[in-house]
Design a protein around this motif. Structure first.
Motif, mmCIF file in Angstrom:
data_model
loop_
_atom_site.group_PDB
_atom_site.id
_atom_site.type_symbol
_atom_site.label_atom_id
_atom_site.label_comp_id
_atom_site.label_asym_id
_atom_site.label_seq_id
_atom_site.Cartn_x
_atom_site.Cartn_y
_atom_site.Cartn_z
ATOM 1 N N VAL A 1 -15.401 -48.869 -23.127
ATOM 2 C CA VAL A 1 -16.653 -47.802 -23.061
ATOM 3 C C VAL A 1 -17.693 -49.315 -23.155
ATOM 4 N N VAL A 2 -17.637 -50.250 -23.659
ATOM 5 C CA VAL A 2 -19.333 -51.135 -23.459
ATOM 6 C C VAL A 2 -19.596 -51.083 -22.016
ATOM 7 N N ASP A 3 -18.248 -50.984 -20.821
ATOM 8 C CA ASP A 3 -18.989 -51.539 -19.696
ATOM 9 C C ASP A 3 -19.187 -50.172 -18.854
ATOM 10 N N VAL A 4 -18.526 -49.561 -19.597
ATOM 11 C CA VAL A 4 -18.911 -47.305 -18.221
ATOM 12 C C VAL A 4 -19.723 -47.213 -19.459
ATOM 13 N N SER A 5 -20.122 -48.028 -20.392
ATOM 14 C CA SER A 5 -21.781 -46.754 -21.046
ATOM 15 C C SER A 5 -22.939 -48.243 -19.787
ATOM 16 N N ASN A 6 -22.746 -48.725 -19.447
ATOM 17 C CA ASN A 6 -23.758 -50.307 -19.444
ATOM 18 C C ASN A 6 -23.696 -49.835 -17.536
ATOM 19 N N PHE A 7 -22.211 -49.369 -16.999
ATOM 20 C CA PHE A 7 -22.241 -48.460 -15.750
ATOM 21 C C PHE A 7 -22.887 -46.901 -15.544
ATOM 22 N N TYR A 8 -22.953 -46.346 -16.238
ATOM 23 C CA TYR A 8 -24.087 -45.345 -17.276
ATOM 24 C C TYR A 8 -25.075 -45.060 -16.264
ATOM 25 N N ARG B 1 -23.046 -44.984 -26.977
ATOM 26 C CA ARG B 1 -23.497 -46.589 -25.974
ATOM 27 C C ARG B 1 -24.356 -46.127 -24.446
ATOM 28 N N VAL B 2 -24.357 -44.947 -24.076
ATOM 29 C CA VAL B 2 -24.950 -44.556 -23.293
ATOM 30 C C VAL B 2 -26.163 -44.687 -23.227
ATOM 31 N N ALA B 3 -26.439 -43.479 -24.761
ATOM 32 C CA ALA B 3 -28.229 -43.420 -25.069
ATOM 33 C C ALA B 3 -29.203 -44.153 -24.791
ATOM 34 N N LYS B 4 -28.700 -45.431 -25.508
ATOM 35 C CA LYS B 4 -29.373 -46.791 -25.875
ATOM 36 C C LYS B 4 -29.910 -46.856 -24.493
ATOM 37 N N THR B 5 -28.894 -46.676 -23.408
ATOM 38 C CA THR B 5 -29.632 -47.346 -22.148
ATOM 39 C C THR B 5 -30.099 -46.673 -21.489
ATOM 40 N N LEU B 6 -30.554 -45.077 -21.669
ATOM 41 C CA LEU B 6 -30.410 -43.783 -20.594
ATOM 42 C C LEU B 6 -32.675 -43.876 -20.733
ATOM 43 N N PRO B 7 -33.291 -43.772 -19.836
ATOM 44 C CA PRO B 7 -34.781 -43.506 -19.490
ATOM 45 C C PRO B 7 -34.881 -42.486 -20.090
ATOM 46 N N GLU B 8 -36.428 -42.643 -20.327
ATOM 47 C CA GLU B 8 -36.455 -41.045 -20.937
ATOM 48 C C GLU B 8 -36.330 -39.540 -19.585
#
Length: 459
Positions: free
Chosen positions: A306-313, A377-384
């Protein structure tokens, strides 16, 4: 302005939930069964193959979706259905159970939290006994869906259910894929890997399968009880996760014996995949379009940690309007992706649609599931202005009452990393009232659905 943005974000989250629910509805087993089973007077037609009905049909099933599959098939077969046994999850639809008992089908609930238990073991023994008792002219219809492995646990002679469960738990915690888990299950089972079909007394077996594995490998779905298994060195799987010294001698011996992989005669079996993740993603795209979004299906094969997948998204959310960077992301992906149309770079708003089954290497003791953890984890990486949904089509994400979650930056608190380190995504989302998706058992299971909404902010 702040209130308006918050209202728009809430509307997006609600729309993503509606898209997910529509996708689940599209792979409900009742419709899929009737699309693939056709009765013409006293002849049953399955994928153009014909079977004579002479009050000679028996049915067994195991998995999260088999109640609905059986509920559709039983009225079609009517008096030709002589009996059967279904192994279903604890907490399944009580109304359907009562309905099926009237059709002379015994329904047994087991595998709480998707783990094999003594109730599922009893069901497996009864299914084996029924299959062995059949005559050559009988027809055995086998219904299989995701969760079937846990609901058909019959260990090899000399092994206990606890022996087998200990091995699977250790592999799961180490981050083994579902394919790897099922290869090991086959090696330790008395019914999986084609053995249920070959021990049956009948020469007419029809297996209807709802796929919950990437690529629909029938030899691995529910550990392939009606399919010749592929030769796999299961000892290599154990060594890969450094578990050789952590498993019992009995388990290791069976894994070594499995390398020989005897050839089975399954020529009398018709295996048919009637539903999969692709159908769900196509339905999601239809609903997204209906709600006014531009849908873009990227992949039905999302896998990996999931760490890698979240980085992709997260990267996708940042570069989707930059053609060169988007193409680079796709080319470097560890799972197959369909290249989106060039027009996406000029869109104001898109919903990227994916499916698959990532994994979590458990390091903490918290309560959560891969979908909830992925969403956070994806939410942490998302733009506004971006929102992400991840949910399991079976309605159950790990040992929690949630199917998944829909998150954006509003879900982030300063203590998030602490919860993630403890694999405690459910507790985090529950405490923050953070958009958990709760459906209960959906009656189907075709892996997970991921929806990423991205939009261009400002002018």
């Amino acid at each position: 302005m702040i209130i308006k943005i918050a209202m728009e974000a809430a509307a997006v989250k609600e729309n993503l939930k509606q898209i997910f629910l529509h996708a689940v509805q599209a792979v409900k087993p009742q419709n899929l069964i009737l699309q693939n089973l056709v009765r013409r007077e006293d002849v049953l037609v399955v994928n153009e193959r014909k079977y004579s009905l002479k009050r000679n049909v028996f049915m067994v099933g195991f998995g999260k979706a088999v109640l609905g599959m059986a509920a559709a098939a039983a009225p079609l077969l009517d008096s030709h259905l002589q009996g059967g046994i279904l192994s279903v999850p604890v907490g399944s639809d009580s109304n359907l159970i009562r309905q099926l008992k009237k059709a002379n089908l015994e329904v047994l609930e087991g595998a709480k939290n998707n783990l094999p238990d003594n109730d599922a073991l009893l069901a497996a023994k009864k299914i084996k006994d029924l299959a062995v008792s059949l005559h050559p002219e009988d027809i055995l219809i086998i219904l299989i869906s995701g969760g079937g492995s846990a609901l058909l646990p019959l260990p090899k002679e000399g092994l206990t259910l606890e022996d087998k469960l200990d091995a699977i738990k250790k592999l799961t915690r180490a981050g083994a894929t579902i394919n790897e888990l099922n290869h090991v299950r086959i090696a330790l089972s008395d019914l999986k890997g084609g053995q249920l079909a070959t021990l049956s007394g009948t020469k007419q077996v029809v297996t209807l399968i709802l796929s919950d594995i990437i690529g629909d490998p029938v030899h691995l779905i529910a550990s392939g009880p009606t399919v010749q298994p592929l030769p796999v060195n299961t000892c290599d799987i154990i060594e890969k996760y450094d578990l050789t010294d952590k498993l019992s001698t009995k388990i290791l011996q069976y894994l070594m014996d499995n390398i020989k992989c005897q050839s089975l005669d399954t020529s009398h079996v018709q295996n048919l995949v009637i539903g999969n993740n692709t159908k769900a993603l196509e339905a999601a795209a239809e609903k997204a379009k209906e709600l006014g979004y531009f849908p873009c299906i990227l992949s039905n094969s999302v896998s990996g940690e999931v760490v890698d997948v979240s980085n992709f998204y997260g990267t996708l959310a940042r570069v989707w309007r930059k053609k060169d960077q988007l193409n680079e992301l796709i080319s470097q992906s560890k799972f197959p992706i369909t290249k989106p149309p060039a027009a996406v770079c000029d869109m104001q708003s898109i919903i990227f649609i994916c499916g698959g089954e990532p994994t979590v290497a458990l390091k903490g003791q918290g309560q959560g599931g891969r979908n909830q953890e992925l969403a956070l984890r994806v939410a942490k990486t998302l733009p506004e202005g971006c929102t992400f949904l991840s949910a399991g089509t079976d309605g159950i994400d790990g040992p929690t009452p949630a199917a998944g979650a829909v998150c954006d930056r509003s879900n982030l608190r300063s203590d998030l990393d602490k919860f993630l380190a403890n694999n405690d995504s459910y507790s985090y989302l529950r405490e923050s009232d953070g958009d958990l998706i709760q459906t209960g058992h959906t009656g189907t299971n075709v892996m997970d659905i991921h929806l990423l909404h991205v939009c261009k902010l400002g002018k």
